[in-house]
Motif scaffolding. Structure first.
Motif, PDB file in Angstrom:
ATOM      1  N   VAL A  25       3.447  -3.642 -16.235  1.00 42.88           N
ATOM      2  CA  VAL A  25       3.417  -2.176 -16.223  1.00 42.88           C
ATOM      3  C   VAL A  25       4.827  -1.590 -16.298  1.00 42.88           C
ATOM      4  CG1 VAL A  25       2.750  -0.163 -14.852  1.00 42.88           C
ATOM      5  CG2 VAL A  25       1.247  -2.171 -14.970  1.00 42.88           C
ATOM      6  N   LYS A  26       4.988  -0.651 -17.234  1.00 43.07           N
ATOM      7  CA  LYS A  26       6.298  -0.050 -17.488  1.00 43.07           C
ATOM      8  C   LYS A  26       6.455   1.250 -16.702  1.00 43.07           C
ATOM      9  CE  LYS A  26       5.693  -0.248 -22.128  1.00 43.07           C
ATOM     10  NZ  LYS A  26       6.025  -0.418 -23.564  1.00 43.07           N
ATOM     11  N   TRP A  27       7.690   1.748 -16.630  1.00 44.26           N
ATOM     12  CA  TRP A  27       7.994   3.023 -15.965  1.00 44.26           C
ATOM     13  C   TRP A  27       7.374   3.041 -14.557  1.00 44.26           C
ATOM     14  CZ3 TRP A  27       5.115   3.502 -20.813  1.00 44.26           C
ATOM     15  CH2 TRP A  27       5.948   3.464 -21.914  1.00 44.26           C
ATOM     16  N   LEU A  28       7.548   1.948 -13.849  1.00 45.05           N
ATOM     17  CA  LEU A  28       6.824   1.685 -12.599  1.00 45.05           C
ATOM     18  C   LEU A  28       7.103   2.750 -11.536  1.00 45.05           C
ATOM     19  CD1 LEU A  28       4.996  -0.717 -11.776  1.00 45.05           C
ATOM     20  CD2 LEU A  28       7.003  -1.715 -10.679  1.00 45.05           C
ATOM     21  N   LYS A  29       6.082   3.132 -10.770  1.00 44.40           N
ATOM     22  CA  LYS A  29       6.294   4.041  -9.644  1.00 44.40           C
ATOM     23  C   LYS A  29       5.677   3.532  -8.346  1.00 44.40           C
ATOM     24  CE  LYS A  29       3.547   7.915  -9.319  1.00 44.40           C
ATOM     25  NZ  LYS A  29       2.747   9.088  -9.774  1.00 44.40           N
ATOM     26  N   ARG A  30       4.623   2.702  -8.439  1.00 40.65           N
ATOM     27  CA  ARG A  30       3.883   2.420  -7.209  1.00 40.65           C
ATOM     28  C   ARG A  30       3.264   1.032  -7.252  1.00 40.65           C
ATOM     29  NH1 ARG A  30      -1.369   4.107  -4.775  1.00 40.65           N
ATOM     30  NH2 ARG A  30      -2.211   4.509  -6.843  1.00 40.65           N
ATOM     31  N   LEU A  31       3.354   0.333  -6.116  1.00 36.58           N
ATOM     32  CA  LEU A  31       2.626  -0.911  -5.893  1.00 36.58           C
ATOM     33  C   LEU A  31       1.767  -0.703  -4.655  1.00 36.58           C
ATOM     34  CD1 LEU A  31       5.567  -3.510  -6.241  1.00 36.58           C
ATOM     35  CD2 LEU A  31       4.014  -2.751  -8.049  1.00 36.58           C
ATOM     36  N   GLU A  32       0.453  -0.926  -4.791  1.00 35.82           N
ATOM     37  CA  GLU A  32      -0.431  -0.771  -3.628  1.00 35.82           C
ATOM     38  C   GLU A  32      -1.218  -2.063  -3.423  1.00 35.82           C
ATOM     39  OE1 GLU A  32      -3.330   2.410  -3.821  1.00 35.82           O
ATOM     40  OE2 GLU A  32      -4.195   1.855  -1.875  1.00 35.82           O
ATOM     41  N   PHE A  33      -1.236  -2.549  -2.191  1.00 32.53           N
ATOM     42  CA  PHE A  33      -1.967  -3.783  -1.874  1.00 32.53           C
ATOM     43  C   PHE A  33      -3.311  -3.438  -1.258  1.00 32.53           C
ATOM     44  CE2 PHE A  33       2.380  -4.975  -2.368  1.00 32.53           C
ATOM     45  CZ  PHE A  33       2.310  -6.211  -2.997  1.00 32.53           C
ATOM     46  N   ALA A  34      -4.361  -4.142  -1.688  1.00 33.27           N
ATOM     47  CA  ALA A  34      -5.711  -3.812  -1.227  1.00 33.27           C
ATOM     48  C   ALA A  34      -6.579  -5.063  -1.201  1.00 33.27           C
ATOM     49  CB  ALA A  34      -6.336  -2.763  -2.155  1.00 33.27           C
ATOM     50  N   SER A  35      -7.745  -4.939  -0.545  1.00 32.09           N
ATOM     51  CA  SER A  35      -8.662  -6.075  -0.420  1.00 32.09           C
ATOM     52  C   SER A  35      -9.584  -6.191  -1.631  1.00 32.09           C
ATOM     53  CB  SER A  35      -9.491  -5.947   0.855  1.00 32.09           C
ATOM     54  OG  SER A  35     -10.224  -4.741   0.818  1.00 32.09           O
ATOM     55  N   GLU A  36      -9.673  -5.125  -2.439  1.00 30.05           N
ATOM     56  CA  GLU A  36     -10.540  -5.142  -3.619  1.00 30.05           C
ATOM     57  C   GLU A  36      -9.727  -4.726  -4.844  1.00 30.05           C
ATOM     58  OE1 GLU A  36     -13.682  -6.104  -3.787  1.00 30.05           O
ATOM     59  OE2 GLU A  36     -13.960  -6.401  -1.626  1.00 30.05           O
ATOM     60  N   PRO A  37     -10.141  -5.175  -6.040  1.00 27.65           N
ATOM     61  CA  PRO A  37      -9.416  -4.780  -7.254  1.00 27.65           C
ATOM     62  C   PRO A  37      -9.659  -3.308  -7.596  1.00 27.65           C
ATOM     63  CG  PRO A  37     -11.374  -6.017  -7.841  1.00 27.65           C
ATOM     64  CD  PRO A  37     -11.302  -6.038  -6.337  1.00 27.65           C
ATOM     65  N   PHE A  38      -8.829  -2.762  -8.472  1.00 30.02           N
ATOM     66  CA  PHE A  38      -8.802  -1.307  -8.656  1.00 30.02           C
ATOM     67  C   PHE A  38      -9.630  -0.806  -9.839  1.00 30.02           C
ATOM     68  CE2 PHE A  38      -5.352  -2.158  -5.836  1.00 30.02           C
ATOM     69  CZ  PHE A  38      -5.251  -1.023  -5.053  1.00 30.02           C
ATOM     70  N   TYR A  39     -10.068  -1.667 -10.732  1.00 31.86           N
ATOM     71  CA  TYR A  39     -10.858  -1.253 -11.901  1.00 31.86           C
ATOM     72  C   TYR A  39     -10.158  -0.146 -12.686  1.00 31.86           C
ATOM     73  CZ  TYR A  39     -14.813  -4.138 -10.463  1.00 31.86           C
ATOM     74  OH  TYR A  39     -15.627  -5.206 -10.153  1.00 31.86           O
TER      75      TYR A  39
END
Lengths: 385, 437
Positions: free
Chosen positions: B267-281
């Protein structure tokens, strides 16, 4: 070079591998996170080779292991407002989906005003300046879902392929809601309210003829969060491997451990490296039809010569680059609707274009044209030449 | 080639007498140019040797002329290219592909690195860049560009490949061009930080942090879900590309790099990384970048670009029309695998009926372009079908077109890695073909 492949990890070498990890970890007090994914002989998640950091080396690369023990204090904790401002994703279980509501009727109005110029009547798609904008529906989603096994080969060579659109193909509506709010409308994203997003989602559900909890999404339908969470799309189970639930990572590892699942050939799983007489005598050579796809920009050339000098400013080319994304379908070059805008004088039209309007026109169409150049483009748009 | 000579004349001729002398020379070259554009006449003194060109007598440019250097003007055809077929309505949701027929070695110059975007190339002010890392962590964090670059750096050479590379040709060949048939990829030396090194201080919750969302700050806010295994292996946040800052087309100031995996995941022009228990679809992992198999099931989270190879010379862009009977010629190409290190390339002169081993050349690195070649004595008039077939250290070998289509069908779009074949015609032209049952 130190490397481990999936076969080694899952074979009798597991004990030896674990031993290497122990050495690799000895520098820090806690296990390095990188080990977690691969301890206990787990396969790699993509079916590929794993290159652990061992003795200051990963594959051919040297690593400064002293830099890998943490202890960095850069940055700060984000405020809750900052997290709320950016944490806008919407997940299938409704995490992140705000309260709100919108009707199909409201959605259609918004669609006609902001979306139809690219996505076409009833989401049928439309041609743009380059290629075609995506269709949002290819008909009744439940019927179209049945086309996923269509193959344009053999007897059906010139027939229909799978009709992939939101209703027939996508597994989750959360994806649609999230994408509308973060990535649409294309030239002016992140401009729709929650209710507007619900309304547009409702409209797109309706043109795909989706049924929610036994009720068809018709013109009268009003979508809200509660109803949204009951949506089940027909192709929800059309995807492999499983990625949901706590066991998902292991399901993915198992899937990619078998080359057949994804059309690959693996020499460790029975594939053969054939060197002699590898083909039947009946194979055919398939050629590109005619010139094939060859409308390349710039045209293909490997000549080493001086470039042609740039000509004078070309408003038609600038229009294609900066304006056509929206204007191809709305106030297009030479369109008669322009008469309704030029009545207040050309200077007013120039000013609206240069400064942008609340109706959605970005300043100078988002281009970096000079005022003089931009006015030439406006002239071109109005006159069509 | 005639055109080259004329244009270079305009550029270097400074007086009328020289012009006539030169025109005379050109007409001889032009007559010979039809057959052998790059070759010299045997019996005549070569004008290029027998005169002093302007650049040999006049002062050249001062060192102040190009404070950021540019390629020779004569190289203007060595560019990225695009085509409407590879656009979703406009050039802001499209791709411009790399001229791999002109590529040298295993590094792509930054200006030629293929460029794919979903809402245009964002021009980001690094002073307003922020990276937020949050979710299933003991401690969320927000970093400026300068702070991110304080982390200890790691430098790696990896290709990035769009998984739709070659994806237009499941049913038959469509592009008579190596740039378009195989140029949805490029390679660079990337500099950044391992995400696992940042996470050491943030307290990743091992039971619940199974997935990471990476989200861009561009118009489309492109996002993708990365499994934690990759995050804790070799995923990086990169700011350096071939010794300088990332180019805007590659996500300036910071992009995600997941070595060997789909370009879209980087992913380019990155702004955010979020960790979660389920994928984001995310949109680009449901609507797109899923590979529909013939059983009607689509492969989602199709991470690694599989083992692949192509001949770059000759190619439709680089034919053998100038070769003489008996010329010794190097056939050269690229091999790559997102699943490991290239271990070998087999080569066929008869479209994949019989193979012999080719030779790997130069650096052989994991998840990297690898150069290979094989020597050949050209026989004028001989029709050949040149096919390369690569293998990697995870055991994968490129399938035949029939094998891949047999398993997956023809509607998958993504992750096509069957062997590629160029047919050399009797006059040395090169056409893109497929060998199918």
């Amino acid at each position: 070079m130190f490397k481990l492949d999936r076969k080694l990890i899952t074979s009798a070498s597991v004990i030896a591998v674990a031993g290497l990890f122990a050495i690799g970890c000895s520098g820090g007090s806690a296990a390095t996170p990188g080990d977690v994914a691969y301890k206990n002989g787990k396969a790699t998640i993509d079916g590929g080779t794993y290159y652990p950091i061992v003795d200051g080396q990963t594959g051919p690369y040297a690593v400064n292991e002293a830099a890998r023990n943490g202890g960095f204090t850069y940055g700060r904790k984000p405020t809750q407002n900052e997290i709320d401002a950016w944490n806008k994703d919407v997940m299938p279980d409704g995490t992140g989906l705000p309260e709100g509501s919108g009707s199909v009727e409201e959605g259609e109005e918004l669609y006609e005003a902001q979306c139809v110029m690219c996505h076409g009547d009833f989401g049928s798609g439309a041609s743009g300046t380059a290629g075609g904008y995506p269709a949002l529906s290819k008909g009744n989603a439940y019927e179209m879902q049945k086309t996923m096994t269509n193959q344009r080969s053999g007897d059906n060579k010139d027939g229909d392929g799978p009709a992939r659109a939101f209703g027939s193909y996508w597994p989750q509506t959360s994806t649609l809601w999230w994408y509308i709010q973060s990535g649409m409308p294309h030239p002016n994203t992140k401009s729709l309210s929650n209710d507007e997003t619900y309304a547009l989602t409702a409209y797109i559900l309706s043109i795909n003829e989706i049924v929610i909890d036994g009720e068809e999404v018709d013109d009268e339908y009003v979508l809200d969060r509660e109803k949204f969470l009951k949506i089940q799309l027909p192709n929800e189970n059309g995807f492999v491997p499983n990625i949901d639930g706590p066991n998902a990572p292991e399901d993915v590892r198992k899937f990619y451990a078998n080359a057949k699942n994804f059309g690959a050939q693996n020499l460790n799983q029975g594939a053969v490296r054939c060197m002699k007489d590898c083909q039947a005598d009946t194979v055919k050579t398939v050629y590109v039809k005619g010139a094939g796809i060859s409308d390349f920009n710039p045209p293909m050339s490997v000549v080493r010569d001086m470039p042609k000098e740039e000509g004078p400013f070309d408003p038609a080319a600038a229009y294609e680059a900066a304006c056509a994304a929206c204007h191809a379908g709305y106030l297009s070059p030479g369109a008669s609707e322009w008469a309704g805008y030029t009545g207040k004088g050309i200077e007013k039209v120039y000013a609206n274009g240069i400064n942008g309007t609340e109706g959605g026109m970005p300043a100078k169409g988002g281009s970096s044209l000079s005022d003089a150049e931009f006015k030439m483009v406006v002239d071109y748009l109005i006159k069509g030449k | 080639m005639n055109k080259v000579q004329e244009n270079s004349t305009e550029n270097t001729v400074s007086d009328r007498r020289a012009f006539f002398k030169k025109t005379a020379a050109i007409s001889t070259v032009a007559a010979a140019a039809v057959v052998a554009p790059q070759n010299l006449l045997a019996s005549e003194d070569d004008h290029a040797i027998m005169h002093h060109p302007a650049w040999a007598q006049k002062l050249g440019d001062p060192v102040t002329a190009n404070l950021y250097g540019m390629p020779s003007k004569y190289e203007h055809n060595n560019t990225r290219r695009n085509t409407p077929l590879l656009a979703s309505g406009n050039w802001q949701a499209s791709i411009a592909v790399t001229p791999i027929h002109e590529s040298c070695g295993i590094i792509t110059p930054n200006g030629l690195f293929f460029s794919r975007c979903h809402g245009g190339t964002a021009q980001i002010d690094p002073n307003e860049f922020r990276l937020m890392i949050h979710g299933e962590l003991e401690r969320d964090i927000v970093l400026t560009y300068d702070q991110l670059r304080r982390y200890p750096s790691v430098t790696r050479t990896h290709f990035i490949e769009c998984p739709a590379n070659g994806g237009q040709e499941w049913r038959a060949t469509q592009f008579n061009s190596v740039q378009f048939a195989k140029g949805f990829m490029a390679s660079a030396e990337w500099t950044g930080v391992y995400i696992k090194d940042i996470l050491k201080d943030l307290g990743l919750k091992k039971e619940t942090a199974l997935w990471m969302l990476a989200e861009g700050s561009d118009n489309s806010e492109m996002g993708r879900t990365i499994p934690i295994d990759k995050v804790l292996d070799d995923a990086m946040l990169v700011w350096g590309q071939n010794g300088e800052a990332l180019r805007p087309e590659q996500g300036y100031p910071v992009r995600l790099l997941v070595p060997g995996w789909e370009g879209n995941l980087c992913v380019k022009w990155l702004k955010r990384l979020e960790f979660a228990s389920e994928p984001f679809y995310c949109k680009e992992e449901t609507a797109k970048y899923t590979a529909l198999r013939k059983d009607g099931k689509a492969i989602q989270h199709f991470y690694a670009n599989e083992v692949n190879s192509t001949v770059t010379s000759p190619s439709p862009e680089k034919p053998w029309t100038d070769l003489k009977d008996g010329d010794l010629i190097e056939i050269e190409g690229l091999a790559w695998s997102g699943m490991g290190t290239i271990t070998g390339v087999d080569f066929s002169f008869d479209g994949g009926r019989n193979y012999v081993p080719a030779q790997l050349k130069g650096l052989v690195l994991p998840k990297s372009w690898t150069r290979w070649s094989i020597m050949h004595t050209y026989k004028k008039g001989q029709v050949l079908q040149l096919t390369s077939r690569a293998m990697d250290d995870a055991g994968y070998i490129q399938p035949t077109v029939d094998q891949e289509v047999g398993q997956l069908g023809v509607e998958g779009v993504y992750h096509r890695n069957a062997v590629e074949t160029w047919e050399v015609t009797k006059d040395g032209k090169v056409n893109h073909v497929q060998i199918r049952s």
